[in-house]
Design a protein around this motif. Structure first.
Motif, mmCIF file in Angstrom:
data_model
loop_
_atom_site.group_PDB
_atom_site.id
_atom_site.type_symbol
_atom_site.label_atom_id
_atom_site.label_comp_id
_atom_site.label_asym_id
_atom_site.label_seq_id
_atom_site.Cartn_x
_atom_site.Cartn_y
_atom_site.Cartn_z
ATOM 1 N N THR A 1 2.859 8.176 2.215
ATOM 2 C CA THR A 1 2.331 6.821 2.410
ATOM 3 C C THR A 1 1.376 6.776 3.885
ATOM 4 O OG1 THR A 1 4.344 6.320 3.889
ATOM 5 C CG2 THR A 1 4.407 5.774 1.345
ATOM 6 N N TYR A 2 0.570 5.825 3.823
ATOM 7 C CA TYR A 2 -0.158 5.864 5.069
ATOM 8 C C TYR A 2 -0.668 4.669 5.197
ATOM 9 C CZ TYR A 2 -4.214 5.382 1.665
ATOM 10 O OH TYR A 2 -4.999 5.015 0.718
ATOM 11 N N PHE A 3 -1.139 4.172 6.606
ATOM 12 C CA PHE A 3 -1.987 2.907 6.989
ATOM 13 C C PHE A 3 -3.074 3.342 7.706
ATOM 14 C CE2 PHE A 3 -2.729 -0.265 10.340
ATOM 15 C CZ PHE A 3 -3.112 -1.218 9.347
ATOM 16 N N ALA A 4 -4.122 2.703 7.510
ATOM 17 C CA ALA A 4 -5.402 3.062 8.203
ATOM 18 C C ALA A 4 -5.978 1.900 8.484
ATOM 19 C CB ALA A 4 -6.349 3.664 7.244
ATOM 20 N N TYR A 5 -6.700 2.032 9.505
ATOM 21 C CA TYR A 5 -7.534 0.578 10.265
ATOM 22 C C TYR A 5 -8.979 1.691 10.766
ATOM 23 C CZ TYR A 5 -9.386 -2.248 13.865
ATOM 24 O OH TYR A 5 -10.156 -3.251 14.499
ATOM 25 N N SER A 6 -10.218 0.983 10.366
ATOM 26 C CA SER A 6 -11.262 1.304 10.672
ATOM 27 C C SER A 6 -12.262 0.569 10.845
ATOM 28 C CB SER A 6 -11.578 2.296 9.483
ATOM 29 O OG SER A 6 -11.749 1.618 8.484
ATOM 30 N N GLU A 7 -13.361 0.431 11.735
ATOM 31 C CA GLU A 7 -14.506 -0.217 12.105
ATOM 32 C C GLU A 7 -15.612 0.413 11.933
ATOM 33 O OE1 GLU A 7 -14.171 -1.464 15.881
ATOM 34 O OE2 GLU A 7 -12.142 -2.556 15.568
ATOM 35 N N PHE A 40 -0.380 4.999 -1.211
ATOM 36 C CA PHE A 40 0.414 6.202 -0.916
ATOM 37 C C PHE A 40 -0.020 7.353 -2.033
ATOM 38 C CE2 PHE A 40 1.640 3.899 -4.960
ATOM 39 C CZ PHE A 40 1.719 4.865 -5.686
ATOM 40 N N LYS A 41 0.136 8.400 -2.054
ATOM 41 C CA LYS A 41 -0.063 9.614 -2.865
ATOM 42 C C LYS A 41 1.063 10.092 -3.129
ATOM 43 C CE LYS A 41 -4.639 9.903 -0.628
ATOM 44 N NZ LYS A 41 -5.707 10.794 -0.086
ATOM 45 N N TRP A 42 1.217 10.422 -4.399
ATOM 46 C CA TRP A 42 2.566 11.201 -4.780
ATOM 47 C C TRP A 42 2.211 12.156 -6.020
ATOM 48 C CZ3 TRP A 42 5.082 11.519 -9.635
ATOM 49 C CH2 TRP A 42 6.413 12.026 -9.675
ATOM 50 N N ASN A 43 2.943 13.367 -6.123
ATOM 51 C CA ASN A 43 2.684 14.173 -7.044
ATOM 52 C C ASN A 43 4.051 14.918 -7.398
ATOM 53 O OD1 ASN A 43 2.532 15.903 -4.746
ATOM 54 N ND2 ASN A 43 2.579 17.489 -6.084
ATOM 55 N N GLY A 44 4.505 15.020 -8.740
ATOM 56 C CA GLY A 44 5.791 15.584 -9.361
ATOM 57 C C GLY A 44 5.570 16.136 -10.420
ATOM 58 N N PHE A 45 6.774 16.360 -11.169
ATOM 59 C CA PHE A 45 6.890 16.932 -12.471
ATOM 60 C C PHE A 45 6.276 18.327 -12.485
ATOM 61 C CE2 PHE A 45 7.442 12.345 -13.228
ATOM 62 C CZ PHE A 45 8.553 12.412 -13.777
ATOM 63 N N ILE A 83 -13.387 -9.077 1.504
ATOM 64 C CA ILE A 83 -12.912 -8.370 0.347
ATOM 65 C C ILE A 83 -11.317 -8.023 0.183
ATOM 66 C CG2 ILE A 83 -13.412 -6.335 -1.054
ATOM 67 C CD1 ILE A 83 -16.498 -6.484 -0.095
ATOM 68 N N ASP A 84 -10.737 -8.560 -0.724
ATOM 69 C CA ASP A 84 -9.511 -7.998 -0.810
ATOM 70 C C ASP A 84 -9.269 -7.454 -2.151
ATOM 71 O OD1 ASP A 84 -8.199 -9.243 1.524
ATOM 72 O OD2 ASP A 84 -8.403 -11.259 0.609
ATOM 73 N N GLY A 85 -8.584 -6.166 -2.197
ATOM 74 C CA GLY A 85 -8.548 -5.391 -3.592
ATOM 75 C C GLY A 85 -7.658 -4.289 -3.774
ATOM 76 N N PHE A 86 -7.652 -3.753 -4.645
ATOM 77 C CA PHE A 86 -6.710 -2.683 -4.661
ATOM 78 C C PHE A 86 -7.396 -1.535 -5.731
ATOM 79 C CE2 PHE A 86 -5.180 -5.103 -8.522
ATOM 80 C CZ PHE A 86 -5.156 -4.027 -9.325
ATOM 81 N N GLU A 87 -6.962 -0.227 -5.346
ATOM 82 C CA GLU A 87 -7.421 1.072 -6.116
ATOM 83 C C GLU A 87 -6.079 1.641 -6.933
ATOM 84 O OE1 GLU A 87 -10.196 3.136 -4.120
ATOM 85 O OE2 GLU A 87 -11.824 1.784 -4.496
ATOM 86 N N ALA A 88 -6.105 2.220 -7.965
ATOM 87 C CA ALA A 88 -5.151 3.181 -8.381
ATOM 88 C C ALA A 88 -5.693 4.138 -9.319
ATOM 89 C CB ALA A 88 -4.045 2.236 -9.192
ATOM 90 N N GLU A 89 -5.159 5.359 -9.026
ATOM 91 C CA GLU A 89 -5.665 6.365 -10.153
ATOM 92 C C GLU A 89 -4.271 7.284 -10.390
ATOM 93 O OE1 GLU A 89 -7.635 9.695 -8.191
ATOM 94 O OE2 GLU A 89 -7.850 8.338 -6.247
#
Length: 249
Positions: A1-7, A40-45, A83-89
């Motif tokens: 998991t992560y939180f990022a702040y950038s300018e 977040f990023k996750w891998n398994g199985f 801009i509010d949004g989300f991405e999933a892959e």
């Protein structure tokens, strides 16, 4: 998991094409952006499944936009936008040789404030807080399916792949003229690649935009003074072949 702040920022400048002449050269201020992101990023199985998702909020100040002032387009600062949004892959390896990639993105983009010092009514359509940002589709999705076939006996591998992508309606100019907006569209790409056993040679047959979808990649309208709109059309269907040799092997 992560939180990022950038300018970040985009530099200001002067408008070089001015007609009719003005007593002062129009100038515009730097554009700044602040971004908050969590995900977040996750891998398994046994590494057969990879998932990633993020949500973000972007705040623009002195957003630079292009509008008409007379004949020539000029750059001005629109004030504030968000801009509010989300991405999933996801990447899935369901069986030997198979690989599936999928992704989805959502954007809620718009102006939150307009600079009262600016004149946004120089064309027949005004910019208001209801206008959509340029090239900001609400939905974008993609899906790719690949199969890697081991030919055996030193013949290498044969890899086939299909890619599909979709973007919902996008506006190509700040005024949101429908004549230069692009309705939702899909693109399909195909490829078949042979890889030598030692990885030195690669031979591919490919097709891009195989359905020959016609769409605008950019556009602009000058409705008040000249009554025209223009756009750059995306590349049509293309088919070809390529051969590559890796000298590092």
């Amino acid at each position: 998991t992560y939180f990022a702040y950038s300018e970040g920022f985009k530099g200001g400048g002067f408008v070089q094409r001015v007609f009719p002449p003005k007593t002062e050269v129009p100038a515009f201020e730097p554009e700044t952006a602040t971004v908050y992101e969590i995900g977040f990023k996750w891998n398994g199985f046994e590494d057969r499944l990879f998932l990633a998702a993020s949500g973000f909020h972007t705040q623009y100040d002195n957003l630079q936009i292009q509008i008409n002032d007379g004949i020539a387009p000029v750059t001005r600062n629109a004030a504030a936008a968000e801009i509010d949004g989300f991405e999933a892959e996801a990447t899935i390896a369901p069986a030997e040789g198979w690989l599936v990639n999928a992704g989805v993105g959502y954007l809620d983009a718009g102006y939150t404030e307009l600079d009262p010092r600016q004149n946004f009514t120089t064309d027949i359509r005004s910019i208001t807080l209801d206008n959509k940002l340029v090239n900001a589709p609400k939905w974008s999705t993609s899906l790719g399916v690949q199969y890697d076939y081991a030919m055996g006996s030193g013949w290498g591998n044969l890899v086939g792949r299909v890619d599909w992508s979709y973007r919902s309606r996008t506006y190509k100019d700040a005024m949101n003229f429908p004549e230069v907006s692009q309705a939702g569209y899909s693109l399909v790409d195909l490829s078949l690649t042979w890889l030598s056993q030692d990885g030195a040679w690669e031979v591919s047959l490919f097709g891009k935009n195989v359905a020959d979808e016609r769409y605008l990649s950019s556009g602009f309208a000058n409705a008040l003074t000249q009554g025209w709109g223009s756009g750059v059309v995306g590349r049509p269907a293309e088919f070809g072949a390529s051969v590559a040799y890796n000298f590092g092997n």
